[in-house]
Write a protein that holds these residues in place. Structure first.
Motif, PDB file in Angstrom:
ATOM      1  N   ASP A 101       0.801  -1.222   0.000  1.00  0.00           N
ATOM      2  CA  ASP A 101       0.000   0.000   0.000  1.00  0.00           C
ATOM      3  C   ASP A 101       0.834   1.271   0.000  1.00  0.00           C
ATOM      4  N   GLU A 102       2.133   1.137   0.183  1.00  0.00           N
ATOM      5  CA  GLU A 102       2.991   2.313   0.256  1.00  0.00           C
ATOM      6  C   GLU A 102       4.333   2.024  -0.425  1.00  0.00           C
ATOM      7  N   PRO A 103       4.433   2.257  -1.728  1.00  0.00           N
ATOM      8  CA  PRO A 103       5.691   2.007  -2.434  1.00  0.00           C
ATOM      9  C   PRO A 103       6.849   2.757  -1.770  1.00  0.00           C
ATOM     10  N   GLY A 104       8.006   2.100  -1.710  1.00  0.00           N
ATOM     11  CA  GLY A 104       9.179   2.695  -1.072  1.00  0.00           C
ATOM     12  C   GLY A 104       9.244   2.447   0.415  1.00  0.00           C
ATOM     13  N   SER A 105       8.268   1.714   0.942  1.00  0.00           N
ATOM     14  CA  SER A 105       8.222   1.407   2.367  1.00  0.00           C
ATOM     15  C   SER A 105       8.204  -0.113   2.528  1.00  0.00           C
ATOM     16  N   ALA A 106       8.893  -0.598   3.559  1.00  0.00           N
ATOM     17  CA  ALA A 106       8.918  -2.041   3.801  1.00  0.00           C
ATOM     18  C   ALA A 106       9.040  -2.317   5.291  1.00  0.00           C
ATOM     19  N   GLU A 107       8.437  -3.411   5.697  1.00  0.00           N
ATOM     20  CA  GLU A 107       8.562  -3.862   7.082  1.00  0.00           C
ATOM     21  C   GLU A 107       9.809  -4.727   7.207  1.00  0.00           C
ATOM     22  N   VAL A 108      10.489  -4.614   8.335  1.00  0.00           N
ATOM     23  CA  VAL A 108      11.628  -5.466   8.645  1.00  0.00           C
ATOM     24  C   VAL A 108      11.355  -6.147   9.977  1.00  0.00           C
ATOM     25  N   GLY A 109      11.742  -7.393  10.081  1.00  0.00           N
ATOM     26  CA  GLY A 109      11.568  -8.120  11.328  1.00  0.00           C
ATOM     27  C   GLY A 109      12.675  -9.128  11.521  1.00  0.00           C
ATOM     28  N   VAL A 110      13.047  -9.351  12.765  1.00  0.00           N
ATOM     29  CA  VAL A 110      14.067 -10.340  13.108  1.00  0.00           C
ATOM     30  C   VAL A 110      13.485 -11.269  14.154  1.00  0.00           C
ATOM     31  N   LEU A 111      13.732 -12.548  13.978  1.00  0.00           N
ATOM     32  CA  LEU A 111      13.299 -13.564  14.921  1.00  0.00           C
ATOM     33  C   LEU A 111      14.540 -14.366  15.293  1.00  0.00           C
ATOM     34  N   LEU A 112      14.941 -14.284  16.563  1.00  0.00           N
ATOM     35  CA  LEU A 112      16.162 -14.951  17.012  1.00  0.00           C
ATOM     36  C   LEU A 112      15.847 -16.120  17.931  1.00  0.00           C
ATOM     37  N   ALA A 113      16.666 -17.165  17.836  1.00  0.00           N
ATOM     38  CA  ALA A 113      16.583 -18.264  18.786  1.00  0.00           C
ATOM     39  C   ALA A 113      16.794 -17.695  20.183  1.00  0.00           C
TER      40      ALA A 113
END
Length: 185
Positions: free
Chosen positions: A87-99
């Protein structure tokens, strides 16, 4: 951007079919998921893994996912995802999942910094955003350390806290907060 990324302590390599067990262990572990969502069943994690693999090969990309591997011991520590906002070009979600054993050791900081360096070098990417549970103090500290700013929400209750990082803010901060950008290939 779909390739490998390197930091002083990490090799971030693209997710591949052989990572199925790691992916499922992370998403079914209550200690890992306690600030994210309820743990998935093994079957739901397997379905999600298949979907992530399929999305990685679509162009333009619907997502990219990397495995965080210790450069010292070669242990897989977790994963990081980049998901463009449709819905918003140029924007992205980032996520990290660690043990659980890898949490609180700066790995997420290194991984997100490496990703920010790469995605903000692309002229089309102008913003990264993330979210976490309100009671996740480690995630809030990580966001502040990286220069993410809180996004005001109009929702009361247990809704996730959202943070954003603009390219200009990252560029201005990068040289003063972190070491030289990681090598990429």
């Amino acid at each position: 951007m779909a390739g490998d990324l390197y930091t002083p302590r990490l090799h971030l390599r693209p997710l591949e079919p052989s990572d199925e067990d790691l992916y499922c262990r992370l998403y079914t572990d209550h200690r890992v998921m306690r600030h994210v969502a309820p743990p998935l069943s093994r079957e739901a994690a397997l379905r999600a893994f298949g979907l992530v693999l399929r999305r990685q090969v679509i162009e333009p990309p619907r997502s990219r996912c990397w495995i965080l591997v210790s450069r010292e011991g070669g242990d897989a520590l977790g994963l990081m995802a980049w998901l463009p906002d449709p819905d918003e070009p140029g924007s992205a979600e980032v996520g990290v999942l660690l043990a659980a054993r890898a949490q609180g050791r700066g790995h997420a900081t290194e991984a997100i910094a490496a990703l920010a360096d790469v995605v903000f070098a692309a002229t089309a990417q102008r913003r990264l955003w993330t979210r976490h549970a309100p009671d996740n103090g480690l995630a809030a500290g990580l966001m502040r350390k990286l220069g993410f700013e809180p996004v005001p929400e109009a929702v009361d209750g247990p809704a996730p806290l959202r943070w954003q990082l603009e390219r200009e803010h990252w560029s201005a901060r990068r040289g003063t907060v972190f070491a030289a950008p990681p090598a990429t290939c």
